[in-house]
Design a protein around this motif. Structure first.
Motif, PDB file in Angstrom:
ATOM      1  N   ARG A 111     -11.452   3.991  14.857  1.00 18.17           N
ATOM      2  CA  ARG A 111     -11.773   5.415  14.852  1.00 18.17           C
ATOM      3  C   ARG A 111     -11.289   6.107  13.558  1.00 18.17           C
ATOM      4  N   GLU A 112     -10.011   5.985  13.286  1.00 17.90           N
ATOM      5  CA  GLU A 112      -9.420   6.802  12.227  1.00 17.90           C
ATOM      6  C   GLU A 112      -9.607   6.206  10.836  1.00 17.90           C
ATOM      7  N   ILE A 113      -9.673   4.899  10.732  1.00 20.30           N
ATOM      8  CA  ILE A 113      -9.814   4.290   9.409  1.00 20.30           C
ATOM      9  C   ILE A 113     -11.276   3.925   9.131  1.00 20.30           C
ATOM     10  N   ASP A 114     -11.938   3.326  10.133  1.00 23.52           N
ATOM     11  CA  ASP A 114     -13.320   2.903   9.891  1.00 23.52           C
ATOM     12  C   ASP A 114     -14.344   3.956  10.281  1.00 23.52           C
TER      13      ASP A 114
ATOM     14  N   ALA B  50      -7.914   2.923  -3.017  1.00 34.29           N
ATOM     15  CA  ALA B  50      -7.406   2.640  -4.364  1.00 34.29           C
ATOM     16  C   ALA B  50      -7.027   1.160  -4.486  1.00 34.29           C
ATOM     17  N   LEU B  51      -6.404   0.631  -3.453  1.00 31.43           N
ATOM     18  CA  LEU B  51      -6.007  -0.779  -3.488  1.00 31.43           C
ATOM     19  C   LEU B  51      -7.217  -1.696  -3.498  1.00 31.43           C
ATOM     20  N   GLU B  52      -8.202  -1.326  -2.696  1.00 30.13           N
ATOM     21  CA  GLU B  52      -9.415  -2.135  -2.653  1.00 30.13           C
ATOM     22  C   GLU B  52     -10.093  -2.141  -4.024  1.00 30.13           C
ATOM     23  N   LYS B  53     -10.152  -0.954  -4.621  1.00 29.62           N
ATOM     24  CA  LYS B  53     -10.822  -0.811  -5.917  1.00 29.62           C
ATOM     25  C   LYS B  53     -10.098  -1.629  -6.983  1.00 29.62           C
TER      26      LYS B  53
ATOM     27  N   GLN C 179       1.276  20.093  13.707  1.00 31.29           N
ATOM     28  CA  GLN C 179       1.242  18.641  13.951  1.00 31.29           C
ATOM     29  C   GLN C 179      -0.146  18.066  13.634  1.00 31.29           C
ATOM     30  N   SER C 180      -1.162  18.804  14.027  1.00 32.30           N
ATOM     31  CA  SER C 180      -2.533  18.337  13.759  1.00 32.30           C
ATOM     32  C   SER C 180      -2.768  18.214  12.268  1.00 32.30           C
ATOM     33  N   ALA C 181      -2.283  19.207  11.510  1.00 34.49           N
ATOM     34  CA  ALA C 181      -2.486  19.193  10.056  1.00 34.49           C
ATOM     35  C   ALA C 181      -1.740  18.022   9.432  1.00 34.49           C
ATOM     36  N   ALA C 182      -0.516  17.759   9.902  1.00 37.47           N
ATOM     37  CA  ALA C 182       0.267  16.647   9.349  1.00 37.47           C
ATOM     38  C   ALA C 182      -0.413  15.315   9.661  1.00 37.47           C
ATOM     39  N   TYR C 183      -0.948  15.219  10.865  1.00 37.68           N
ATOM     40  CA  TYR C 183      -1.641  13.984  11.266  1.00 37.68           C
ATOM     41  C   TYR C 183      -2.874  13.765  10.389  1.00 37.68           C
ATOM     42  N   ASP C 184      -3.658  14.824  10.217  1.00 38.28           N
ATOM     43  CA  ASP C 184      -4.869  14.703   9.399  1.00 38.28           C
ATOM     44  C   ASP C 184      -4.523  14.318   7.967  1.00 38.28           C
ATOM     45  N   SER C 185      -3.430  14.881   7.463  1.00 36.62           N
ATOM     46  CA  SER C 185      -3.006  14.577   6.099  1.00 36.62           C
ATOM     47  C   SER C 185      -2.619  13.103   5.972  1.00 36.62           C
ATOM     48  N   LEU C 186      -1.960  12.608   6.994  1.00 39.02           N
ATOM     49  CA  LEU C 186      -1.567  11.186   7.002  1.00 39.02           C
ATOM     50  C   LEU C 186      -2.799  10.272   6.946  1.00 39.02           C
ATOM     51  N   ILE C 187      -3.780  10.610   7.739  1.00 36.05           N
ATOM     52  CA  ILE C 187      -4.991   9.785   7.770  1.00 36.05           C
ATOM     53  C   ILE C 187      -5.687   9.828   6.409  1.00 36.05           C
ATOM     54  N   ARG C 188      -5.754  11.036   5.836  1.00 36.46           N
ATOM     55  CA  ARG C 188      -6.394  11.173   4.523  1.00 36.46           C
ATOM     56  C   ARG C 188      -5.693  10.313   3.483  1.00 36.46           C
ATOM     57  N   SER C 189      -4.366  10.357   3.487  1.00 33.18           N
ATOM     58  CA  SER C 189      -3.633   9.595   2.464  1.00 33.18           C
ATOM     59  C   SER C 189      -3.810   8.100   2.700  1.00 33.18           C
ATOM     60  N   ALA C 190      -3.894   7.692   3.964  1.00 37.11           N
ATOM     61  CA  ALA C 190      -4.122   6.262   4.249  1.00 37.11           C
ATOM     62  C   ALA C 190      -5.469   5.820   3.685  1.00 37.11           C
ATOM     63  N   HIS C 191      -6.475   6.660   3.869  1.00 38.38           N
ATOM     64  CA  HIS C 191      -7.811   6.345   3.333  1.00 38.38           C
ATOM     65  C   HIS C 191      -7.759   6.221   1.810  1.00 38.38           C
TER      66      HIS C 191
ATOM     67  N   ALA D  50       0.806  -1.209   0.000  1.00 43.46           N
ATOM     68  CA  ALA D  50       0.000   0.000   0.000  1.00 43.46           C
ATOM     69  C   ALA D  50       0.844   1.267   0.000  1.00 43.46           C
ATOM     70  N   GLN D  51       2.125   1.111  -0.075  1.00 43.39           N
ATOM     71  CA  GLN D  51       2.999   2.282   0.058  1.00 43.39           C
ATOM     72  C   GLN D  51       2.612   3.054   1.309  1.00 43.39           C
ATOM     73  N   MET D  52       2.184   2.315   2.278  1.00 44.78           N
ATOM     74  CA  MET D  52       1.791   2.928   3.542  1.00 44.78           C
ATOM     75  C   MET D  52       2.790   2.521   4.625  1.00 44.78           C
ATOM     76  N   ARG D  53       4.010   2.282   4.190  1.00 45.58           N
ATOM     77  CA  ARG D  53       4.987   1.833   5.181  1.00 45.58           C
ATOM     78  C   ARG D  53       5.215   2.892   6.249  1.00 45.58           C
ATOM     79  N   THR D  54       5.122   4.128   5.836  1.00 49.97           N
ATOM     80  CA  THR D  54       5.302   5.203   6.815  1.00 49.97           C
ATOM     81  C   THR D  54       4.283   5.046   7.937  1.00 49.97           C
ATOM     82  N   LEU D  55       3.059   4.830   7.534  1.00 46.61           N
ATOM     83  CA  LEU D  55       2.007   4.690   8.536  1.00 46.61           C
ATOM     84  C   LEU D  55       2.271   3.469   9.409  1.00 46.61           C
ATOM     85  N   ARG D  56       2.664   2.372   8.771  1.00 47.64           N
ATOM     86  CA  ARG D  56       2.938   1.162   9.549  1.00 47.64           C
ATOM     87  C   ARG D  56       4.020   1.421  10.591  1.00 47.64           C
ATOM     88  N   GLN D  57       5.047   2.125  10.172  1.00 44.92           N
ATOM     89  CA  GLN D  57       6.134   2.365  11.112  1.00 44.92           C
ATOM     90  C   GLN D  57       5.706   3.326  12.211  1.00 44.92           C
TER      91      GLN D  57
END
Lengths: 207, 196
Positions: free
Chosen positions: A167-170, B50-53, B33-45, A144-151
């Protein structure tokens, strides 16, 4: 157009109501739509891809058996996540009772079609996670190129990761998570606050 | 007396998890820090979606496990109680609740712009003993309630009264044709509008 292909285009509420009416095709569409999110959640708690897949299968079969008991079709997704979270926790507890460590990497043979990915994470994570080998959360995110998140999630306890994923993903609310995990809402808030602080601290370290 | 700095233990000696972090336990978060965290969550979503699709196997239960699950689901269909229906010339007959609901669902789905959601059936109190000697677990279907959805913007949605009549007629015809049942009442509840 066949009945099954029509159902692929139906909204969730319709599918749940039809499945409650006995429509197996509708439930199969629900399986396909939710299995990935359930795998993600199970993987956050368990460190064995086979165990996580087992939990997903058990979750969906349980849901099918109890579907007639679900009062609100709009609550189907959070209901599934609740079943999955409880099943995952049960597996961890059963392993603890057996005296085996559900997190011990040596217990986990590489899974066909997954082993290569797991190995890639194990060697590619730079040793950031000593227990990373065999961790399905790694396996799930490796491509997933999400290694950053994993780490960033390394070092979080399984209980915190589980809360965090819900919370954050679901996108579950605090009350839903508390209900899913049989915890006071304040404990959920506490775990999430610590998880968030942990991730932000790791992000700071890497800047 | 215990201070908040000392680890607390329960009766078994295990550490107690503080419900909420004490105020000084967690550092104050900056806006950056809050903005960076939110950005991380957005990119994870975004990446997960995309992978699921794309059907990427890394984010999916293996196809073998999914196939086994679907076989189990089909093997565990809830057929429900046996329902009394009128006897045929050659003998008594009963059908499962599942069969009855399947007949109703397919009948509703044949009506243009209508989609079946769920049906509820009320049964006569007596069993089928009075219908050719068959003792079904439930009596004859007496009243049917059909919950349906209608396609938004369709001709059917512009004339809901007529659509409800068409649904009622399709259900009545199917019940009569397939099962020999003629319930006293068929109610139609238009519950939702769907896009397509």
């Amino acid at each position: 157009m066949s009945e099954a292909s029509q159902e692929r285009r139906m909204d969730e509420r319709t599918l749940v109501l039809r499945a409650q009416d006995g429509d197996v095709d509708a439930f199969e569409v629900l399986i396909d739509r939710h299995q990935s999110a359930l795998l993600r959640l199970a993987s956050a708690t368990l460190r064995n891809r086979a165990d996580a897949e087992d939990v997903v299968q058990e979750t969906l079969l349980t849901a099918w058996r109890r579907l007639h008991l679900l009062q609100d079709p709009d609550a189907f997704r959070s209901w599934l996540l609740q079943i999955c979270a409880r099943r995952s926790t049960d597996v961890v507890r059963r392993s603890a009772r057996r005296g085996t460590d559900p997190l011990a990497p040596e217990d986990f043979p590489e899974q066909p079609g997954v082993g290569g990915s797991v190995g890639a994470v194990g060697s590619g994570s730079g040793g950031a996670n000593a227990g990373g080998h065999g961790d399905p959360f790694d396996a799930v995110v490796v491509d997933a190129q999400m290694r950053t998140l994993r780490q960033l999630l390394d070092g979080l306890e399984a209980s915190q990761r589980e809360c965090w994923v819900l919370r954050e993903i679901d996108g579950l609310g605090y009350a839903e998570i508390a209900s899913a995990l049989d915890l006071p809402e304040s404990t959920v808030r506490g775990r999430l606050a610590r998880a968030r602080a942990h991730i932000i601290a790791r992000m700071e370290e890497w800047r | 007396m215990q201070t908040p700095h000392e680890p607390e233990e329960n009766a078994q000696g295990a550490p107690i998890e503080h419900e909420l972090p004490v105020e000084h336990e967690l550092p104050v978060e900056t806006a950056e820090q809050s903005a960076a965290y939110d950005s991380l969550i957005r990119s994870a979503h975004q990446e997960w979606a995309a992978l699921e699709k794309s059907g990427d196997p890394s984010v999916s239960v293996s196809s073998g496990a999914l196939a086994a699950l679907k076989r189990s689901v089909r093997a565990e269909v809830r057929r429900g109680a046996q329902i009394s229906v009128p006897p045929t010339r050659r003998g008594p007959m009963s059908v499962s609740e599942l069969t009855l609901h399947t007949v109703l669902r397919r009948a509703v789905d044949t009506v243009p712009d209508a989609r079946s959601l769920r049906a509820r059936v009320e049964y006569a109190e007596e069993g089928a003993a009075s219908h050719g000697g068959w003792s079904g677990e439930r009596g004859m279907p007496r009243a049917v309630t059909l919950r349906i959805s209608v396609q938004l913007g369709s001709p059917g949605a512009r004339d809901l009264v007529r659509l409800a009549e068409d649904v009622r007629g399709a259900a009545a015809a199917a019940l009569h044709r397939d099962l020999g049942i003629d319930p006293d009442r068929i109610d139609v509840h238009i519950e939702d509008l769907h896009d397509q």
